[in-house]
Design a protein around this motif. Structure first.
Motif, PDB file in Angstrom:
ATOM      1  N   PRO A 257       0.960  -1.206   0.073  1.00 61.61           N
ATOM      2  CA  PRO A 257      -0.067  -0.058   0.161  1.00 61.61           C
ATOM      3  C   PRO A 257       0.813   1.338  -0.012  1.00 61.61           C
ATOM      4  O   PRO A 257       0.463   2.277  -0.559  1.00 61.61           O
ATOM      5  CB  PRO A 257      -0.911  -0.042   1.230  1.00 61.61           C
ATOM      6  CG  PRO A 257      -0.016  -1.071   2.003  1.00 61.61           C
ATOM      7  CD  PRO A 257       0.449  -2.000   1.350  1.00 61.61           C
ATOM      8  N   LYS A 258       1.973   1.231   0.648  1.00 59.65           N
ATOM      9  CA  LYS A 258       2.772   2.474   0.609  1.00 59.65           C
ATOM     10  C   LYS A 258       3.365   2.848  -0.628  1.00 59.65           C
ATOM     11  O   LYS A 258       3.289   3.881  -1.206  1.00 59.65           O
ATOM     12  CB  LYS A 258       4.157   2.112   1.574  1.00 59.65           C
ATOM     13  CG  LYS A 258       3.564   1.960   3.080  1.00 59.65           C
ATOM     14  CD  LYS A 258       4.816   1.999   3.794  1.00 59.65           C
ATOM     15  CE  LYS A 258       4.493   1.975   5.412  1.00 59.65           C
ATOM     16  NZ  LYS A 258       5.934   1.926   6.100  1.00 59.65           N
ATOM     17  N   GLU A 261       0.422   4.355  -2.827  1.00 61.67           N
ATOM     18  CA  GLU A 261       0.090   5.688  -2.270  1.00 61.67           C
ATOM     19  C   GLU A 261       1.236   6.552  -2.909  1.00 61.67           C
ATOM     20  O   GLU A 261       0.763   7.626  -2.965  1.00 61.67           O
ATOM     21  CB  GLU A 261       0.100   5.683  -0.630  1.00 61.67           C
ATOM     22  CG  GLU A 261      -0.138   6.958   0.108  1.00 61.67           C
ATOM     23  CD  GLU A 261      -0.133   7.288   1.450  1.00 61.67           C
ATOM     24  OE1 GLU A 261       0.091   8.251   2.142  1.00 61.67           O
ATOM     25  OE2 GLU A 261      -0.146   5.894   2.006  1.00 61.67           O
ATOM     26  N   LEU A 264       0.215   7.334  -6.129  1.00 60.50           N
ATOM     27  CA  LEU A 264      -0.946   8.251  -6.495  1.00 60.50           C
ATOM     28  C   LEU A 264      -0.543   9.712  -5.866  1.00 60.50           C
ATOM     29  O   LEU A 264      -1.291  10.613  -6.562  1.00 60.50           O
ATOM     30  CB  LEU A 264      -2.112   7.914  -5.475  1.00 60.50           C
ATOM     31  CG  LEU A 264      -2.987   6.350  -5.791  1.00 60.50           C
ATOM     32  CD1 LEU A 264      -3.717   6.106  -4.678  1.00 60.50           C
ATOM     33  CD2 LEU A 264      -3.756   6.765  -7.074  1.00 60.50           C
ATOM     34  N   LYS A 265       0.253   9.834  -4.839  1.00 59.80           N
ATOM     35  CA  LYS A 265       0.564  11.067  -4.744  1.00 59.80           C
ATOM     36  C   LYS A 265       1.501  11.831  -5.862  1.00 59.80           C
ATOM     37  O   LYS A 265       1.149  12.936  -6.168  1.00 59.80           O
ATOM     38  CB  LYS A 265       1.532  11.114  -3.549  1.00 59.80           C
ATOM     39  CG  LYS A 265       2.159  12.541  -2.946  1.00 59.80           C
ATOM     40  CD  LYS A 265       2.920  12.391  -1.836  1.00 59.80           C
ATOM     41  CE  LYS A 265       3.152  13.965  -1.246  1.00 59.80           C
ATOM     42  NZ  LYS A 265       3.889  14.752  -2.432  1.00 59.80           N
ATOM     43  N   THR A 345      -9.573   4.601  -0.965  1.00 55.33           N
ATOM     44  CA  THR A 345      -8.935   4.872   0.330  1.00 55.33           C
ATOM     45  C   THR A 345      -7.521   5.905   0.337  1.00 55.33           C
ATOM     46  O   THR A 345      -7.492   6.881   1.129  1.00 55.33           O
ATOM     47  CB  THR A 345      -8.541   3.704   1.080  1.00 55.33           C
ATOM     48  OG1 THR A 345      -9.962   3.118   1.172  1.00 55.33           O
ATOM     49  CG2 THR A 345      -8.373   4.072   2.704  1.00 55.33           C
ATOM     50  N   LEU A 346      -6.688   5.234  -0.464  1.00 54.98           N
ATOM     51  CA  LEU A 346      -5.337   5.987  -0.582  1.00 54.98           C
ATOM     52  C   LEU A 346      -5.335   7.030  -1.251  1.00 54.98           C
ATOM     53  O   LEU A 346      -4.835   8.151  -0.948  1.00 54.98           O
ATOM     54  CB  LEU A 346      -4.384   4.989  -1.026  1.00 54.98           C
ATOM     55  CG  LEU A 346      -3.941   3.538  -0.259  1.00 54.98           C
ATOM     56  CD1 LEU A 346      -3.133   2.728  -1.139  1.00 54.98           C
ATOM     57  CD2 LEU A 346      -3.399   4.098   0.973  1.00 54.98           C
ATOM     58  N   LEU A 347      -6.290   7.077  -2.387  1.00 53.83           N
ATOM     59  CA  LEU A 347      -6.222   8.514  -2.750  1.00 53.83           C
ATOM     60  C   LEU A 347      -6.916   9.760  -2.188  1.00 53.83           C
ATOM     61  O   LEU A 347      -6.332  10.843  -2.009  1.00 53.83           O
ATOM     62  CB  LEU A 347      -7.175   8.313  -4.067  1.00 53.83           C
ATOM     63  CG  LEU A 347      -7.558   9.612  -4.939  1.00 53.83           C
ATOM     64  CD1 LEU A 347      -6.267  10.578  -5.575  1.00 53.83           C
ATOM     65  CD2 LEU A 347      -8.568   9.447  -5.994  1.00 53.83           C
ATOM     66  N   LYS A 349      -6.811   9.601   1.256  1.00 56.16           N
ATOM     67  CA  LYS A 349      -5.708   9.982   2.171  1.00 56.16           C
ATOM     68  C   LYS A 349      -4.594  11.153   1.583  1.00 56.16           C
ATOM     69  O   LYS A 349      -4.326  11.971   2.210  1.00 56.16           O
ATOM     70  CB  LYS A 349      -4.746   8.698   2.415  1.00 56.16           C
ATOM     71  CG  LYS A 349      -3.911   8.968   3.555  1.00 56.16           C
ATOM     72  CD  LYS A 349      -3.092   7.625   3.722  1.00 56.16           C
ATOM     73  CE  LYS A 349      -1.923   7.968   4.831  1.00 56.16           C
ATOM     74  NZ  LYS A 349      -1.237   6.663   4.958  1.00 56.16           N
ATOM     75  N   VAL A 350      -4.366  10.817   0.432  1.00 53.05           N
ATOM     76  CA  VAL A 350      -3.484  11.794  -0.217  1.00 53.05           C
ATOM     77  C   VAL A 350      -4.181  13.090  -0.476  1.00 53.05           C
ATOM     78  O   VAL A 350      -3.467  14.306  -0.250  1.00 53.05           O
ATOM     79  CB  VAL A 350      -2.889  11.172  -1.642  1.00 53.05           C
ATOM     80  CG1 VAL A 350      -2.442  12.528  -2.555  1.00 53.05           C
ATOM     81  CG2 VAL A 350      -2.184  10.053  -1.635  1.00 53.05           C
TER      82      VAL A 350
END
Length: 367
Positions: A257-258, A261, A264-265, A345-347, A349-350
Motif C-alpha cells: 500500500p505504501k 500511495e 497516487l501522490k 482509500t489511499l487517494l 488520504k493523499v
C-alpha cells in the motif's frame, strides 16, 4: 470533490456477450518496455521493493502518466524503488500484463477496467484514482454533414465494435430515435469500425463521412479539414466523463500500500503541476510521446487535443457506471456487477493531506 484540472471507452462483445473485451483507445496491442529516470542519491526503497512497474498508453488522454514520467514525479515519490514503465497500445494487453504480474499499476480507459474486473469476478484489479475526462468528439466532413440530423444515412467510424466510443455513439444514435444493429453496424447510420491509426486515411479518402473518436485522432481529422460537430463532454453532467482511470493489481494493493500511495501522490502532484505549467507540461507530454511512439504530434494536432482533455484526480465513478449501462442498452453487454471495483482509500488520504476534499466511488467501493 477536488477541482477538475483544466487541460483539457473497448467493450467488444464476446460471442455470448457476457462481458466486455476492450482495446482501449485503439492504437494497437503491443507493449513497449522502458526504463525509469535516475534515482536520487540517499533515497530509500518503499515497502522493500526494487521496482514498481507502471503501464500507460502513448497518447494524450494519458497525459498524467506521460508528464509524470517525463518530469520524474513518480521516481521522486518512489525514492530508491525504481519506477519502471511499459507503454501499451490497447487495453487487453495492459489487462493481461496486470493479471500476469508484468505491471503493478496502470493508466487505462474505463472499458478495459470494467472488462478486467468483471471477467475475473472482481478479483484482479481495483480502480484507485482518476486521471482524465473528455477528449472525445464527433468530427465530420462539413461538405457532407452540416448538422446533427445530417448524420442519418452517413458512414461514421468508431474505433472498434463495443469499444467505449462505439458504445457512446450507439447510445447517441438511439437517443436520436434512429436504429442501428450493434453487431453489424447497419441501419439508419452505418457504423464503420476502424482502428484509430487508419481512420484519418479513411476520412481523407471519403470512405467514411465522419468519426466518433478520442484524441488525438479527432484533432488529426480536423487538421485534414474535418469539423467538430459534437463534443461528447456536452452530453454529460457538468461536461465530465471518465476517459482514463488508474488501476492496480489487488494483490499489489494488499501487499504494498505504501508504494501505491506513493504513485497516487505522484499522480496528484503531476496534475497540480500541469495546471500550474500548462505550456511546459504540453511540451513534456509531447517529448514523452516522441520517445514512446517515435513521433511527436504536430502543433495543429497537439494544441487542440491538449485543450480538450481535462485532467482530474476524481475517477468520476458515476459516469463509469453509466458507460456500462449504455453498453447493456446497446445489446453488447450483460449487466456487470461493479460492486467493489473502486478502492479510493489511499487517494482520499493523499487528497486530505493536500487539503482537498474526498472523491466519491458512487457506491461501488470495496467493502
Amino acid at each position: 470533490m477536488p477541482a477538475t484540472k483544466p487541460l483539457r471507452r473497448t467493450l467488444a462483445a464476446l460471442a455470448a456477450l457476457p462481458l466486455l473485451v476492450l482495446a482501449g483507445c485503439g492504437y494497437g496491442s503491443q507493449a513497449k518496455d522502458d526504463g525509469g529516470v535516475d534515482i536520487a542519491a540517499g533515497a530509500e526503497r518503499i515497502d522493500g521493493l526494487d521496482s514498481v512497474r507502471i503501464g500507460y498508453f502513448g497518447n494524450v488522454t494519458h497525459a498524467t502518466a506521460l508528464v509524470g514520467k517525463q518530469k520524474g514525479f513518480f521516481q521522486k515519490e518512489l525514492g530508491a524503488t525504481e519506477a519502471k514503465y511499459a507503454v501499451f497500445n490497447a487495453g487487453p494487453s495492459e489487462i493481461e500484463a496486470l493479471n500476469s504480474g508484468s505491471i503493478d499499476i496502470g493508466w487505462i480507459g474505463p472499458s478495459p477496467a470494467i472488462n478486467g474486473y468483471a471477467k475475473s469476478d472482481g478479483k484482479n484489479l481495483r480502480i484507485i484514482g482518476g486521471s482524465a475526462s473528455g477528449g472525445v468528439k464527433l468530427v465530420v466532413n462539413p461538405e457532407k454533414i452540416k448538422s446533427l440530423k445530417d448524420v442519418k444515412g452517413k458512414r461514421i467510424a468508431t474505433p472498434q465494435l463495443g469499444n467505449t466510443q462505439d458504445v457512446a455513439f450507439l447510445n447517441w444514435v438511439a437517443e436520436q430515435g434512429w436504429k442501428v444493429d450493434a453487431q453489424s453496424g447497419k441501419g439508419d447510420v452505418t457504423v464503420v469500425r476502424s482502428d484509430n491509426k487508419v481512420t484519418p486515411d479513411a476520412f481523407k479518402s471519403g470512405s467514411v463521412d465522419g468519426a466518433w473518436v478520442p484524441e488525438p485522432t479527432a484533432s488529426k481529422l480536423v487538421a485534414q479539414g474535418g469539423k467538430v460537430l459534437l463534443d461528447e463532454s456536452t452530453l454529460w453532467p457538468d461536461e465530465k466523463f471518465v476517459i482514463t482511470n488508474i488501476i492496480v493489481s489487488q494483490k499489489f494493493l494488499e501487499e504494498h500500500p505504501k508504494a501505491v500511495e506513493a504513485v497516487l501522490k505522484a499522480s496528484v502532484d503531476t496534475n497540480e503541476w500541469i495546471e500550474a505549467n500548462p505550456d511546459e507540461a504540453k511540451a513534456a507530454a509531447n517529448e514523452q510521446l516522441a520517445q514512446d511512439t517515435g513521433k511527436a504530434l504536430p502543433a495543429d494536432v497537439l494544441d487542440p487535443a491538449w485543450k480538450s482533455i481535462r485532467l482530474t484526480d476524481d475517477p468520476l465513478a458515476a459516469t463509469l457506471e453509466a458507460q456500462a449501462d449504455h453498453a447493456v442498452k446497446a445489446g453488447l453487454l450483460e449487466q456487470p456487477d461493479l460492486n467493489g471495483i473502486y478502492d479510493l482509500t489511499l487517494l482520499n488520504k493523499v487528497l486530505k493531506a493536500k487539503g482537498e476534499p474526498a472523491v466519491d466511488d458512487a457506491g461501488l467501493g470495496a467493502q
